[in-house]
Scaffold this motif. Structure first.
Motif, PDB file in Angstrom:
ATOM      1  N   VAL A 138     -46.227  42.212 -14.025  1.00 36.95           N
ATOM      2  CA  VAL A 138     -46.472  41.735 -12.653  1.00 36.95           C
ATOM      3  C   VAL A 138     -47.582  42.524 -11.986  1.00 36.95           C
ATOM      4  O   VAL A 138     -48.527  41.944 -11.419  1.00 36.95           O
ATOM      5  CB  VAL A 138     -45.175  41.791 -11.827  1.00 36.95           C
ATOM      6  CG1 VAL A 138     -45.474  41.514 -10.351  1.00 36.95           C
ATOM      7  CG2 VAL A 138     -44.172  40.777 -12.348  1.00 36.95           C
ATOM      8  N   TYR A 139     -47.522  43.865 -12.064  1.00 39.36           N
ATOM      9  CA  TYR A 139     -48.447  44.675 -11.278  1.00 39.36           C
ATOM     10  C   TYR A 139     -49.735  45.036 -12.020  1.00 39.36           C
ATOM     11  O   TYR A 139     -50.750  45.318 -11.383  1.00 39.36           O
ATOM     12  CB  TYR A 139     -47.742  45.948 -10.799  1.00 39.36           C
ATOM     13  CG  TYR A 139     -46.751  45.663  -9.698  1.00 39.36           C
ATOM     14  CD1 TYR A 139     -47.187  45.265  -8.439  1.00 39.36           C
ATOM     15  CD2 TYR A 139     -45.391  45.760  -9.928  1.00 39.36           C
ATOM     16  CE1 TYR A 139     -46.274  44.981  -7.431  1.00 39.36           C
ATOM     17  CE2 TYR A 139     -44.468  45.479  -8.927  1.00 39.36           C
ATOM     18  CZ  TYR A 139     -44.926  45.088  -7.679  1.00 39.36           C
ATOM     19  OH  TYR A 139     -44.032  44.796  -6.669  1.00 39.36           O
ATOM     20  N   GLY A 185     -51.845  33.669  -8.557  1.00 42.17           N
ATOM     21  CA  GLY A 185     -51.872  35.087  -8.228  1.00 42.17           C
ATOM     22  C   GLY A 185     -50.569  35.761  -8.600  1.00 42.17           C
ATOM     23  O   GLY A 185     -49.691  35.190  -9.252  1.00 42.17           O
ATOM     24  N   ARG A 186     -50.434  37.018  -8.161  1.00 38.42           N
ATOM     25  CA  ARG A 186     -49.292  37.844  -8.563  1.00 38.42           C
ATOM     26  C   ARG A 186     -47.963  37.240  -8.089  1.00 38.42           C
ATOM     27  O   ARG A 186     -46.960  37.290  -8.799  1.00 38.42           O
ATOM     28  CB  ARG A 186     -49.472  39.258  -8.013  1.00 38.42           C
ATOM     29  CG  ARG A 186     -48.405  40.239  -8.492  1.00 38.42           C
ATOM     30  CD  ARG A 186     -48.731  41.655  -8.088  1.00 38.42           C
ATOM     31  NE  ARG A 186     -49.843  42.182  -8.887  1.00 38.42           N
ATOM     32  CZ  ARG A 186     -51.049  42.443  -8.404  1.00 38.42           C
ATOM     33  NH1 ARG A 186     -51.319  42.197  -7.127  1.00 38.42           N
ATOM     34  NH2 ARG A 186     -52.001  42.919  -9.193  1.00 38.42           N
ATOM     35  N   SER A 187     -47.914  36.677  -6.898  1.00 38.24           N
ATOM     36  CA  SER A 187     -46.663  36.121  -6.374  1.00 38.24           C
ATOM     37  C   SER A 187     -46.189  34.941  -7.215  1.00 38.24           C
ATOM     38  O   SER A 187     -44.980  34.747  -7.416  1.00 38.24           O
ATOM     39  CB  SER A 187     -46.844  35.687  -4.923  1.00 38.24           C
ATOM     40  OG  SER A 187     -47.861  34.700  -4.812  1.00 38.24           O
ATOM     41  N   GLY A 200     -51.755  35.394 -13.252  1.00 35.76           N
ATOM     42  CA  GLY A 200     -51.262  34.463 -12.252  1.00 35.76           C
ATOM     43  C   GLY A 200     -52.328  33.556 -11.680  1.00 35.76           C
ATOM     44  O   GLY A 200     -52.020  32.483 -11.150  1.00 35.76           O
ATOM     45  N   THR A 201     -53.583  33.944 -11.812  1.00 33.01           N
ATOM     46  CA  THR A 201     -54.674  33.114 -11.303  1.00 33.01           C
ATOM     47  C   THR A 201     -54.749  31.786 -12.038  1.00 33.01           C
ATOM     48  O   THR A 201     -55.143  30.758 -11.461  1.00 33.01           O
ATOM     49  CB  THR A 201     -56.017  33.861 -11.442  1.00 33.01           C
ATOM     50  OG1 THR A 201     -55.930  35.094 -10.731  1.00 33.01           O
ATOM     51  CG2 THR A 201     -57.155  33.035 -10.886  1.00 33.01           C
ATOM     52  N   GLY A 204     -50.384  40.744 -13.739  1.00 35.34           N
ATOM     53  CA  GLY A 204     -50.004  39.567 -12.973  1.00 35.34           C
ATOM     54  C   GLY A 204     -51.106  38.980 -12.115  1.00 35.34           C
ATOM     55  O   GLY A 204     -51.208  37.757 -11.962  1.00 35.34           O
ATOM     56  N   GLY A 205     -51.962  39.825 -11.549  1.00 33.06           N
ATOM     57  CA  GLY A 205     -53.036  39.310 -10.709  1.00 33.06           C
ATOM     58  C   GLY A 205     -53.972  38.404 -11.477  1.00 33.06           C
ATOM     59  O   GLY A 205     -54.373  37.339 -10.988  1.00 33.06           O
ATOM     60  N   THR A 206     -54.309  38.809 -12.691  1.00 35.70           N
ATOM     61  CA  THR A 206     -55.217  38.006 -13.522  1.00 35.70           C
ATOM     62  C   THR A 206     -54.506  36.824 -14.156  1.00 35.70           C
ATOM     63  O   THR A 206     -54.993  35.687 -14.100  1.00 35.70           O
ATOM     64  CB  THR A 206     -55.827  38.885 -14.627  1.00 35.70           C
ATOM     65  OG1 THR A 206     -56.558  39.955 -14.022  1.00 35.70           O
ATOM     66  CG2 THR A 206     -56.756  38.067 -15.511  1.00 35.70           C
ATOM     67  N   THR A 255     -54.606  28.869  -7.976  1.00 34.29           N
ATOM     68  CA  THR A 255     -54.182  29.342  -6.656  1.00 34.29           C
ATOM     69  C   THR A 255     -52.923  30.193  -6.740  1.00 34.29           C
ATOM     70  O   THR A 255     -52.267  30.422  -5.738  1.00 34.29           O
ATOM     71  CB  THR A 255     -53.923  28.145  -5.725  1.00 34.29           C
ATOM     72  OG1 THR A 255     -52.868  27.338  -6.295  1.00 34.29           O
ATOM     73  CG2 THR A 255     -55.168  27.307  -5.554  1.00 34.29           C
ATOM     74  N   TYR A 291     -47.007  34.563 -10.421  1.00 36.66           N
ATOM     75  CA  TYR A 291     -46.745  35.042 -11.774  1.00 36.66           C
ATOM     76  C   TYR A 291     -45.363  35.675 -11.890  1.00 36.66           C
ATOM     77  O   TYR A 291     -44.706  35.536 -12.930  1.00 36.66           O
ATOM     78  CB  TYR A 291     -47.817  36.034 -12.212  1.00 36.66           C
ATOM     79  CG  TYR A 291     -47.714  36.348 -13.688  1.00 36.66           C
ATOM     80  CD1 TYR A 291     -48.012  35.387 -14.647  1.00 36.66           C
ATOM     81  CD2 TYR A 291     -47.290  37.595 -14.124  1.00 36.66           C
ATOM     82  CE1 TYR A 291     -47.901  35.653 -15.997  1.00 36.66           C
ATOM     83  CE2 TYR A 291     -47.179  37.878 -15.472  1.00 36.66           C
ATOM     84  CZ  TYR A 291     -47.482  36.897 -16.401  1.00 36.66           C
ATOM     85  OH  TYR A 291     -47.350  37.167 -17.751  1.00 36.66           O
TER      86      TYR A 291
END
Length: 260
Positions: free
Chosen positions: A44-45, A61-63, A52-53, A48-50, A59, A65
């Motif tokens: 996640v941390y 992102g981490r949330s 989740g994109t 997840g940012g990548t 649209t 993912y």
């Protein structure tokens, strides 16, 4: 007492034995909880940012993912526990306690039942802790009470299936050390499925394997129940896989255990 009553009594005794073992060696339960939690936080941390994109048309992102990855981590937690189960079964087989049980007037199947029920209880406690961490970092399911019950039921059925397989592998292992390696290939299946990325992002050959291996329909069904994504025929495949693995592993374990 009747034979079923004796079998139930002996099974409950063996379950208590396993639960007392878990209390006596809490490091096994702690490891079962810590390993999936660390992987959840890592994905996640750190990733997840990548990753989740690519969800939700770019649209996510981490949330997004964290919602996507939780079912895969839950199955990974069950597989992690399977290693401990296989080791405990192999330890019993090599240290002579099983030979002692065989001289006693107890139900043969109760010994294996104790391992399975004790391990499943441990796994459910670990998954409850994992859900708590997931909620704390942003996991937001929209399931109804009935969908939650169905999700917990599916996770329990999957835990029973994998635990019986671990018991069979432990019985077939000559030493506890070799038993610790026997379930290791199972750990790869969430990664080689839809556990961490959608299968449509994979090469054709790998995507075919990912779509039809046992873990993918289970994870897709959990996402559908908890997050409202389409399930299609995943629920049927998930129940079929869990039932087949349970039946075949039970028969394998029973045959191995009763063999002189």
């Amino acid at each position: 007492m009747t034979t079923p009553t004796l079998a139930l009594r002996d099974s409950s005794t063996m379950v208590r034995r396993q639960l007392k073992r878990l209390v006596r060696y809490p490091s096994m339960t702690i490891q079962l909880i810590v390993t999936p939690v660390v992987l959840l936080l890592l994905f996640v941390y750190v990733l997840g940012g990548t990753l989740g994109t690519g969800l939700g048309g770019g649209t996510g992102g981490r949330s997004a993912y964290v919602n996507y990855v939780v079912p895969g981590i839950l199955l990974l937690a069950v597989v992690t526990a399977a290693t401990g189960t296989a080791v405990m079964v192999a330890t019993d087989m090599t240290e002579g306690i099983i030979a002692r049980f065989r001289t006693m007037r107890i139900s043969r199947g109760s010994v294996l039942t104790g391992h399975v029920v004790g391990s499943v209880v441990q796994q459910l406690l670990g998954m409850a802790a994992l859900f708590g961490i997931a909620f704390a970092i942003g996991f937001r399911p929209n399931a109804t009470a009935v969908e939650w019950l169905a999700a917990v039921g599916l996770l329990t059925l999957f835990a029973v299936a994998i635990t019986w397989l671990a018991v069979a592998l432990g019985l077939r292992s000559p030493t506890p050390e070799s038993a610790s390696n026997a379930p290791m290939p199972l750990i790869l299946l969430p990664f080689l499925g839809s556990g961490f990325v959608p299968t449509d992002s994979m090469p054709t050959a790998l995507r075919w394997f990912a779509d039809y291996q046992p873990f993918t329909p289970i994870m897709e069904t959990l996402r559908g129940l908890l997050l409202g994504t389409p399930i299609a025929n995943s629920a049927t495949l998930a129940l079929t896989w869990c039932t087949a693995i349970t039946a075949l592993s039970y028969l394998w374990a029973k045959k191995t255990f009763t063999k002189p």
